[in-house]
Write a protein that holds these residues in place. Structure first.
Motif, mmCIF file in Angstrom:
data_model
loop_
_atom_site.group_PDB
_atom_site.id
_atom_site.type_symbol
_atom_site.label_atom_id
_atom_site.label_comp_id
_atom_site.label_asym_id
_atom_site.label_seq_id
_atom_site.Cartn_x
_atom_site.Cartn_y
_atom_site.Cartn_z
ATOM 1 N N THR A 80 0.823 -1.214 0.000
ATOM 2 C CA THR A 80 0.000 0.000 0.000
ATOM 3 C C THR A 80 0.853 1.259 0.000
ATOM 4 O OG1 THR A 80 -0.153 0.111 2.422
ATOM 5 C CG2 THR A 80 -1.849 -1.166 1.259
ATOM 6 N N GLY A 81 2.173 1.079 -0.027
ATOM 7 C CA GLY A 81 3.069 2.225 -0.071
ATOM 8 C C GLY A 81 3.554 2.694 1.285
ATOM 9 N N PHE A 82 3.171 2.005 2.332
ATOM 10 C CA PHE A 82 3.590 2.363 3.689
ATOM 11 C C PHE A 82 5.086 2.104 3.834
ATOM 12 C CE2 PHE A 82 3.969 1.633 8.282
ATOM 13 C CZ PHE A 82 3.268 2.720 8.774
ATOM 14 N N ASN A 83 5.803 2.985 4.515
ATOM 15 C CA ASN A 83 7.232 2.803 4.744
ATOM 16 C C ASN A 83 7.433 1.730 5.816
ATOM 17 O OD1 ASN A 83 9.948 2.905 5.326
ATOM 18 N ND2 ASN A 83 10.010 5.094 5.721
ATOM 19 N N THR A 84 7.960 0.598 5.424
ATOM 20 C CA THR A 84 8.114 -0.537 6.336
ATOM 21 C C THR A 84 9.569 -0.791 6.715
ATOM 22 O OG1 THR A 84 8.201 -2.050 4.460
ATOM 23 C CG2 THR A 84 6.046 -1.684 5.463
ATOM 24 N N SER A 85 10.462 0.139 6.414
ATOM 25 C CA SER A 85 11.887 -0.112 6.640
ATOM 26 C C SER A 85 12.204 -0.412 8.107
ATOM 27 C CB SER A 85 12.734 1.054 6.134
ATOM 28 O OG SER A 85 12.369 2.254 6.777
ATOM 29 N N GLU A 86 11.603 0.316 9.030
ATOM 30 C CA GLU A 86 11.855 0.070 10.455
ATOM 31 C C GLU A 86 11.294 -1.286 10.879
ATOM 32 O OE1 GLU A 86 10.657 2.042 14.699
ATOM 33 O OE2 GLU A 86 11.115 3.401 13.044
ATOM 34 N N ALA A 87 10.102 -1.603 10.401
ATOM 35 C CA ALA A 87 9.487 -2.886 10.733
ATOM 36 C C ALA A 87 10.306 -4.055 10.169
ATOM 37 C CB ALA A 87 8.057 -2.935 10.202
ATOM 38 N N VAL A 88 10.867 -3.873 8.990
ATOM 39 C CA VAL A 88 11.690 -4.926 8.390
ATOM 40 C C VAL A 88 12.956 -5.145 9.214
ATOM 41 C CG1 VAL A 88 13.079 -5.527 6.365
ATOM 42 C CG2 VAL A 88 10.764 -4.659 6.067
ATOM 43 N N GLN A 89 13.569 -4.075 9.683
ATOM 44 C CA GLN A 89 14.763 -4.202 10.528
ATOM 45 C C GLN A 89 14.437 -4.971 11.808
ATOM 46 O OE1 GLN A 89 16.164 -0.219 11.106
ATOM 47 N NE2 GLN A 89 17.177 -0.145 9.116
ATOM 48 N N GLU A 90 13.295 -4.662 12.409
ATOM 49 C CA GLU A 90 12.882 -5.363 13.625
ATOM 50 C C GLU A 90 12.582 -6.832 13.333
ATOM 51 O OE1 GLU A 90 9.600 -3.163 15.185
ATOM 52 O OE2 GLU A 90 10.812 -1.399 15.601
ATOM 53 N N LEU A 91 11.991 -7.083 12.177
ATOM 54 C CA LEU A 91 11.706 -8.465 11.785
ATOM 55 C C LEU A 91 12.995 -9.261 11.630
ATOM 56 C CD1 LEU A 91 9.698 -10.666 10.927
ATOM 57 C CD2 LEU A 91 9.869 -9.756 8.595
#
Length: 53
Positions: free
Chosen positions: A25-36
């Protein structure tokens, strides 16, 4: 140990699906990916400990 690993696998799987949905949906997920990735590293450690037991 196995229950903890199963829980961690389910959690990382659910978080991955959520991140993929948000990213689509275009949401910035970079921080969530790092946590994952950090959680997946922890899961790898748990699996290694189980293998050594």
């Amino acid at each position: 140990m196995s229950a903890r690993i199963t829980e961690a696998e389910a959690s990382t799987s659910a978080r991955t699906a959520t991140i993929l949905l948000l990213a689509s949906t275009g949401f910035n997920t970079s921080e969530a990916v790092q946590e994952l990735w950090a959680d997946m590293d922890a899961l790898a450690v748990l699996r290694d400990v189980r293998r050594r037991l």
